[in-house]
Design an enzyme around this catalytic site. Sequence first.
Site, PDB file in Angstrom:
ATOM      1  N   ASP A 178     -12.475   3.735   5.247  1.00  0.00           N
ATOM      2  CA  ASP A 178     -11.505   2.707   5.636  1.00  0.00           C
ATOM      3  C   ASP A 178     -12.058   1.860   6.788  1.00  0.00           C
ATOM      4  OD1 ASP A 178      -9.971   4.112   3.884  1.00  0.00           O
ATOM      5  OD2 ASP A 178      -8.249   4.313   5.215  1.00  0.00           O
ATOM      6  N   ASP A 226      -5.793   5.186  -5.363  1.00  0.00           N
ATOM      7  CA  ASP A 226      -6.517   5.925  -4.324  1.00  0.00           C
ATOM      8  C   ASP A 226      -7.068   7.247  -4.878  1.00  0.00           C
ATOM      9  OD1 ASP A 226      -7.474   6.311  -1.752  1.00  0.00           O
ATOM     10  OD2 ASP A 226      -5.596   5.738  -0.802  1.00  0.00           O
ATOM     11  N   ARG A 230     -13.813   0.712  -4.196  1.00  0.00           N
ATOM     12  CA  ARG A 230     -14.114   0.916  -2.775  1.00  0.00           C
ATOM     13  C   ARG A 230     -15.400   1.729  -2.642  1.00  0.00           C
ATOM     14  NH1 ARG A 230     -10.069   1.452   1.083  1.00  0.00           N
ATOM     15  NH2 ARG A 230     -11.576   2.657   2.260  1.00  0.00           N
ATOM     16  N   LYS A 257      -3.750  -0.670  -6.745  1.00  0.00           N
ATOM     17  CA  LYS A 257      -4.773   0.025  -5.946  1.00  0.00           C
ATOM     18  C   LYS A 257      -4.589   1.506  -6.222  1.00  0.00           C
ATOM     19  CE  LYS A 257      -6.046   0.976  -1.123  1.00  0.00           C
ATOM     20  NZ  LYS A 257      -5.925   0.510   0.275  1.00  0.00           N
ATOM     21  N   ASP A 269       0.854  -1.192   0.000  1.00  0.00           N
ATOM     22  CA  ASP A 269       0.000   0.000   0.000  1.00  0.00           C
ATOM     23  C   ASP A 269       0.891   1.242   0.000  1.00  0.00           C
ATOM     24  OD1 ASP A 269      -2.231   1.929   1.159  1.00  0.00           O
ATOM     25  OD2 ASP A 269      -3.267   0.063   0.676  1.00  0.00           O
ATOM     26  N   ASP A 270       0.347   2.355   0.451  1.00  0.00           N
ATOM     27  CA  ASP A 270       1.050   3.636   0.433  1.00  0.00           C
ATOM     28  C   ASP A 270       2.419   3.528   1.123  1.00  0.00           C
ATOM     29  OD1 ASP A 270       1.307   6.280  -0.132  1.00  0.00           O
ATOM     30  OD2 ASP A 270      -0.431   6.944   1.019  1.00  0.00           O
ATOM     31  N   TRP A 290     -13.755   5.394  -1.836  1.00  0.00           N
ATOM     32  CA  TRP A 290     -14.538   5.380  -0.577  1.00  0.00           C
ATOM     33  C   TRP A 290     -15.966   5.906  -0.712  1.00  0.00           C
ATOM     34  CZ3 TRP A 290     -11.425   9.879  -1.030  1.00  0.00           C
ATOM     35  CH2 TRP A 290     -10.072   9.641  -1.036  1.00  0.00           C
TER      36      TRP A 290
HETATM   37  C1  GLA Z   1      -6.578   5.797   2.121  1.00  0.00           C
HETATM   38  C2  GLA Z   1      -7.102   4.422   1.733  1.00  0.00           C
HETATM   39  C3  GLA Z   1      -6.446   3.380   2.630  1.00  0.00           C
HETATM   40  C4  GLA Z   1      -4.937   3.444   2.489  1.00  0.00           C
HETATM   41  C5  GLA Z   1      -4.442   4.854   2.782  1.00  0.00           C
HETATM   42  C6  GLA Z   1      -2.975   5.021   2.438  1.00  0.00           C
HETATM   43  O1  GLA Z   1      -6.962   6.128   3.408  1.00  0.00           O
HETATM   44  O2  GLA Z   1      -8.491   4.380   1.859  1.00  0.00           O
HETATM   45  O3  GLA Z   1      -6.928   2.087   2.304  1.00  0.00           O
HETATM   46  O4  GLA Z   1      -4.586   3.053   1.188  1.00  0.00           O
HETATM   47  O5  GLA Z   1      -5.162   5.827   2.032  1.00  0.00           O
HETATM   48  O6  GLA Z   1      -2.517   6.306   2.651  1.00  0.00           O
END
Ligand code: GLA
Length: 440
Positions: A177, A121, A173, A119, A43-44, A157
């Site tokens: 989160d 974002d 998504r 992924k 991830d990030d 999101w």
């Molecule tokens: C957002 C995403 C998370 C994660 C963070 C990383 O909050 O929704 O799932 O990837 O960024 O910074």
Amino acid sequence: MGYNTWNDFRCSPDMNAAAVMALADKMVELGLDKLGYRYLNLDDCWQLEQLTPAGELQPDPVAFPDGMRPVADYVHSRGLMLGLYSCRGWKTCAFRGASAGHEATHARQFAEWGVDYLKHDSCWASGSTEVAFAQYALMRDALNATGRPILYSLCGWSSWYAPQGASLSHSWRISADCDEWANIYVAIRTNEQLAEHAAPGAFNDPDMLLGSAVDAPAHLTPMQVQSQFSMWAVMAAPLLIGSRLLSMPATDLATYTNAEVIAVSQDVLGVQGRPVWSNCPQYDPLDNWWMSPWSMPFDVCCMWSRVLATTAAILTGMATACRRPAPRCAGLVLLPLGIVCALYIGVLWYHRPHVDECQQVWARPLTGKAHALCFINFASEPARVVCDANCLEAIGLSKGTAVQVRDLVNGRNVSMHALDVLEVTLNADGDSALWRIQLL
Ligand code: GLA
């Protein structure tokens, strides 16, 4: 199915090439790969804050001194696939370099490195739906242009991605989160109206599976871990383990390796389940309205708001503590700013995720004349949850039908042949039961 580093490492320097190798080894050692967990997703924070002058993403040179290609090679050598993370905005949510305006360059880098999953974002980007769809389409086209099959997972999101989701990506998504039980409730309630948009190869994504390791950045109780897994199976959601992998609690491992629950999740009919009985209040998705014009998930927005509010409070305090004319002018500006920030925080607090005192029964049709049924109790008191005649009818079943009922979590048959009202007593705060109803 796979694993994602975010709830395990966040931006820790411990997420490095050696750790990725250890994670890959662990997935194989635990037999997760054999069960279908094939993606190992970083991830990030695998990348630097700045792009190169040519607009390329730069792997963190301390964590990944030889770049991403050897990392991908190792992951592939273990029979797994590698996922990376970027963002449609000008920075990622953790303020690392992102892809706005550089989609083609970054897609080429991912393909050259041997990346299998992206992924993507949505932080620090426009909150407009049109811009979001256009930016996500740019990266979709850029990935397609590389010729390498790369699973494309949007992370915006918001439930409003769902109707467009399948035309843009493989998964999208739909809510905030999942870093606490309240957000899991929100994800489930958001997803209940989105089933029609999912199909084999195109999935609503209610976020990762959160484990119970208490030293992880976020965690649930073991019972809630089980319930999230059962509900994710019934919702045909991506199963991405998002918790401690190298030191996974035994209860989480038992949950995530339950082959009968995985079989529900991966059923080839690919139909997302729906609630067939519910006493929960009407639910309106929160989506990411709170940061307009910036798109931002709730938790990241709260973090930046706290930074903003603290800065405003300090400045306001400094300005009002001064006496002479110029500071008094500054005070006139800063005081309203402080009040506005406080109001904004108040609005965020008012809309924070919460769990309603209610219960639901969800059903998912399976191949071979069977259905998966998940009973879940969100309330803070134990409850008896009943799937009555109307509930059975909503599944397409009727009383008296000959069935075999199996409790998938405990791996035992519940002896019943002529179908009657189905009922179960559940503990407080997220207990559930997952049954397979096989027509005989
Ligand atoms: C957002 C995403 C998370 C994660 C963070 C990383 O909050 O929704 O799932 O990837 O960024 O910074």
